[in-house]
Design a protein around this motif. Structure first.
Motif, short mmCIF file in Angstrom:
data_model
loop_
_atom_site.label_atom_id
_atom_site.label_comp_id
_atom_site.label_asym_id
_atom_site.label_seq_id
_atom_site.Cartn_x
_atom_site.Cartn_y
_atom_site.Cartn_z
N LEU A 51 -1.97 2.73 3.63
CA LEU A 51 -1.77 1.89 4.42
C LEU A 51 -0.51 0.83 3.84
O LEU A 51 -1.32 0.59 2.56
CB LEU A 51 -2.32 1.50 4.96
CG LEU A 51 -3.64 2.09 6.26
CD1 LEU A 51 -4.80 1.36 6.82
CD2 LEU A 51 -2.69 2.74 6.79
N VAL A 52 0.36 0.20 3.99
CA VAL A 52 1.04 -0.90 3.43
C VAL A 52 -0.29 -1.79 3.49
O VAL A 52 0.16 -2.92 5.04
CB VAL A 52 2.62 -1.07 4.57
CG1 VAL A 52 3.26 -2.24 3.84
CG2 VAL A 52 2.78 0.50 4.36
N ARG A 53 -0.14 -2.52 2.55
CA ARG A 53 -0.67 -3.88 2.20
C ARG A 53 -0.48 -5.32 2.33
O ARG A 53 1.23 -5.09 1.76
CB ARG A 53 -1.34 -3.70 0.61
CG ARG A 53 -3.09 -4.52 1.25
CD ARG A 53 -3.33 -4.18 -0.80
NE ARG A 53 -2.13 -3.93 -1.95
CZ ARG A 53 -2.68 -2.34 -2.62
NH1 ARG A 53 -3.31 -2.07 -3.14
NH2 ARG A 53 -1.34 -2.57 -3.27
N HIS A 89 4.17 11.58 3.18
CA HIS A 89 4.04 10.88 2.34
C HIS A 89 5.53 10.23 2.94
O HIS A 89 6.45 11.27 3.26
CB HIS A 89 4.57 10.69 1.22
CG HIS A 89 4.42 10.10 0.08
ND1 HIS A 89 5.48 8.83 0.46
CD2 HIS A 89 3.43 9.30 -0.48
CE1 HIS A 89 4.93 7.53 -0.34
NE2 HIS A 89 3.69 7.82 -0.75
N ARG A 90 5.62 9.35 3.79
CA ARG A 90 7.02 8.76 4.33
C ARG A 90 7.96 7.44 3.10
O ARG A 90 7.53 7.78 2.15
CB ARG A 90 6.39 7.58 5.20
CG ARG A 90 6.37 7.72 6.34
CD ARG A 90 6.05 6.81 7.63
NE ARG A 90 6.47 6.77 8.08
CZ ARG A 90 7.44 5.23 8.87
NH1 ARG A 90 5.79 4.73 9.35
NH2 ARG A 90 8.41 4.76 9.36
N VAL A 91 9.21 7.85 3.52
CA VAL A 91 9.72 7.40 2.62
C VAL A 91 10.73 6.33 3.42
O VAL A 91 10.91 6.68 4.91
CB VAL A 91 10.85 8.37 1.98
CG1 VAL A 91 10.45 9.04 0.40
CG2 VAL A 91 11.67 9.00 2.33
N LYS A 102 6.67 -1.26 7.34
CA LYS A 102 5.92 -2.45 7.76
C LYS A 102 4.74 -3.04 7.12
O LYS A 102 4.03 -1.64 7.16
CB LYS A 102 6.03 -3.41 9.27
CG LYS A 102 8.07 -2.77 9.50
CD LYS A 102 8.00 -3.69 10.87
CE LYS A 102 9.39 -3.99 11.21
NZ LYS A 102 10.16 -3.01 10.57
N ILE A 103 4.18 -4.15 7.90
CA ILE A 103 2.04 -4.27 6.88
C ILE A 103 1.66 -3.47 7.55
O ILE A 103 2.07 -3.42 9.13
CB ILE A 103 2.54 -5.46 6.92
CG1 ILE A 103 3.27 -6.55 5.64
CG2 ILE A 103 0.93 -5.71 7.03
CD1 ILE A 103 2.78 -6.05 3.94
N GLY A 104 0.91 -3.14 6.85
CA GLY A 104 -0.05 -1.80 8.05
C GLY A 104 0.03 -0.87 8.72
O GLY A 104 -0.57 0.21 9.26
N GLU A 105 1.68 -0.24 8.55
CA GLU A 105 1.65 1.52 8.47
C GLU A 105 1.36 1.99 7.98
O GLU A 105 1.15 1.75 6.67
CB GLU A 105 3.31 1.53 8.46
CG GLU A 105 4.13 0.48 9.41
CD GLU A 105 5.65 1.76 9.56
OE1 GLU A 105 5.67 1.97 10.67
OE2 GLU A 105 6.52 -0.08 9.49
N PRO A 145 8.19 4.94 -14.31
CA PRO A 145 6.67 5.74 -13.80
C PRO A 145 6.99 5.52 -12.21
O PRO A 145 7.48 4.13 -11.20
CB PRO A 145 5.99 4.37 -13.73
CG PRO A 145 6.83 4.27 -15.10
CD PRO A 145 8.15 4.05 -15.04
N PHE A 146 6.06 6.72 -11.53
CA PHE A 146 6.36 7.10 -10.07
C PHE A 146 5.26 5.86 -9.34
O PHE A 146 3.92 5.76 -10.37
CB PHE A 146 5.49 8.54 -10.37
CG PHE A 146 6.68 9.82 -10.62
CD1 PHE A 146 7.93 8.69 -11.14
CD2 PHE A 146 6.06 10.20 -11.14
CE1 PHE A 146 8.45 10.19 -11.74
CE2 PHE A 146 6.43 11.38 -11.75
CZ PHE A 146 8.10 11.38 -11.71
N ALA A 147 5.78 5.59 -8.69
CA ALA A 147 4.21 4.61 -7.61
C ALA A 147 4.49 5.07 -6.37
O ALA A 147 4.56 3.91 -5.64
CB ALA A 147 5.16 3.73 -8.22
N GLY A 148 4.18 6.24 -5.65
CA GLY A 148 3.96 6.45 -4.44
C GLY A 148 2.32 6.01 -3.81
O GLY A 148 1.93 5.23 -4.97
#
Lengths: 150, 271
Positions: A32-34, A78-80, A84-87, B267-270
């Motif tokens: 999750l986005v922190r 994986h999303r690109v 937003k936060i929480g997503e 460096p990757f950061a996924g």
């Protein structure tokens, strides 16, 4: 199956795809986005990727996983783009007859994605600053405990 | 004019002493001293302050432990303060007689120094440069301020700047991959190639572009990275970058060919 997408992740339909009558264990990891990174407040994230290599390397990881663990199926999405936060930024699902293999394979999957797939994260801080973040230097494929870098 | 060869000691990144590295049949030290001997009155070798080894030329010992390359120049001026000193690092294996002669011919004794502009980033190169006696006093006061950076010192001098003919002239050997680059250049020459280079994340931000088409004479990915690193002032070290050729991960020693699509990735950061 390894997927990179801009749109929101539909976890319930992914879960349905994984269900298999011979499997007693489904492990789902959601990244999750922190709202913080190394002590700074984060307002949003942008993920960029190498369009060809990210897809290729992600699929290679899934193929390795299927050869190395007694599991039935594995999916990673994986999303690109801007999140937003929480997503949910990344999700990994592993399904197996027994829970140990499902857990271990899931751990390998998410750690390998972080280490090997060319995806990058640009953080926008609440202060207005924008920065490409470096990965935690201690995060190898085996992972580690994050007491100091939260 | 006298010459001082900086041997640099043991290189941790290269994994061995650079002066004794053998390329095309002779050591780097033998190659550079053979180039210098006909051009100057005497060739000296800069060595550590406690070095007792025998050398095929007169050693000049540093005055103190670990002083950096400027310590070599300081010791040379202590040996002969009235001489003009041609300072040359041992790990510049692409230097040719013509380059050294050009610098000597263009030397202006009224200036503190005569140097090359590094063709890759247009900075004055301190470790293949001629220093007039007037530089000695300035060097003392620079070192007295606890400064050690040779590039910064050269920047404080009034100097004559010269251009090199070949962009790879000042190719510096710090890593085993650069040895492969050098051997490929020696074998195939500096051929011009056109490649497209993609930059990702922090690199695209620093380069202010995602993609560019470049003419290069580099032989491998290592040489190309060195060119673009200096061109764009990339802050990330080589060891943190992953290269790709035609959308597949590649080795730093992979040869460059015209028409390739190259990617340099931080460096990757996924996740």
């Amino acid at each position: 199956m390894f997927v990179i997408q801009e749109k929101e992740i539909d976890l319930s339909s992914l879960r349905c795809e994984m269900l298999d009558p011979c499997c007693g264990a489904l492990v789902v990891f959601e990244g999750l986005v922190r709202n913080h990174h190394e002590g700074r407040s984060v307002s949003e994230l942008h993920y960029a990727h190498h369009p060809v290599l990210a897809q290729r390397e992600g699929q290679r990881i899934i193929d390795e996983l299927m050869n190395q663990y007694p599991i039935t199926k594995a999916i990673a999405v994986h999303r690109v783009g801007t999140l937003k936060i929480g997503e949910c930024a990344v999700v990994t699902l592993t399904v197996a007859p027994h829970r140990q293999a499902a857990f271990e394979a899931n751990r390998f999957l998410i750690d390998s994605i972080k280490a090997r797939v060319p995806i990058w994260k640009k953080e926008t801080y609440c202060s207005g600053e924008v920065e490409w973040t470096s990965p935690c230097p201690n995060c190898g494929p085996l992972g580690h405990s994050h007491q100091s870098c939260s | 004019m006298k010459a001082l060869i900086l041997s640099g000691g043991k290189s941790s990144r290269m994994g061995q002493d650079k002066a004794s590295l053998v390329i095309s049949g002779s050591s780097l030290l033998d190659q550079i001293s053979a180039l210098l001997k006909p051009l100057v009155s005497e060739v000296f070798l800069s060595v550590a302050h406690d070095d007792q080894q025998e050398y095929p030329m007169t050693p000049i010992a540093d005055l103190e432990p670990q002083p950096g390359p400027l310590g070599g120049l300081q010791a040379a001026f202590a040996e002969d303060a009235n001489a003009t000193w041609f300072l040359v690092a041992v790990d510049l294996p692409r230097l040719k007689t013509e380059d050294l002669r050009a610098l000597i011919d263009q030397h202006d004794p009224s200036k503190d120094a005569t140097c090359f502009l590094n063709p890759l980033d247009q900075h004055p190169e301190p470790l293949c440069a001629i220093y007039s006696p007037s530089a000695a006093v300035k060097l003392e006061s620079f070192l007295n301020e606890n400064q050690r950076c040779a590039r910064r010192f050269l920047a404080t001098l009034n100097r004559r700047e010269c251009r090199t003919l070949d962009p790879q002239t000042l190719l510096n050997l710090n890593r085993p991959e650069q040895l492969v680059e050098l051997e490929a250049l020696n074998q195939c020459g500096s051929n011009k190639k056109e490649v497209t280079v993609e930059y990702f994340a922090k690199l695209s931000q620093e380069a202010q572009t995602h993609c560019e088409t470049l003419q290069t004479t580099a032989a491998t990915l290592t040489g190309l990275w060195e060119e673009v690193r200096l061109k764009h002032g990339f802050t990330l070290d080589f060891s943190h970058i992953k290269p790709a050729i035609n959308n597949e991960f590649a080795q730093w020693t992979s040869p460059l060919e015209s028409g390739q699509l190259i990617a340099f990735m931080p460096p990757f950061a996924g996740g």
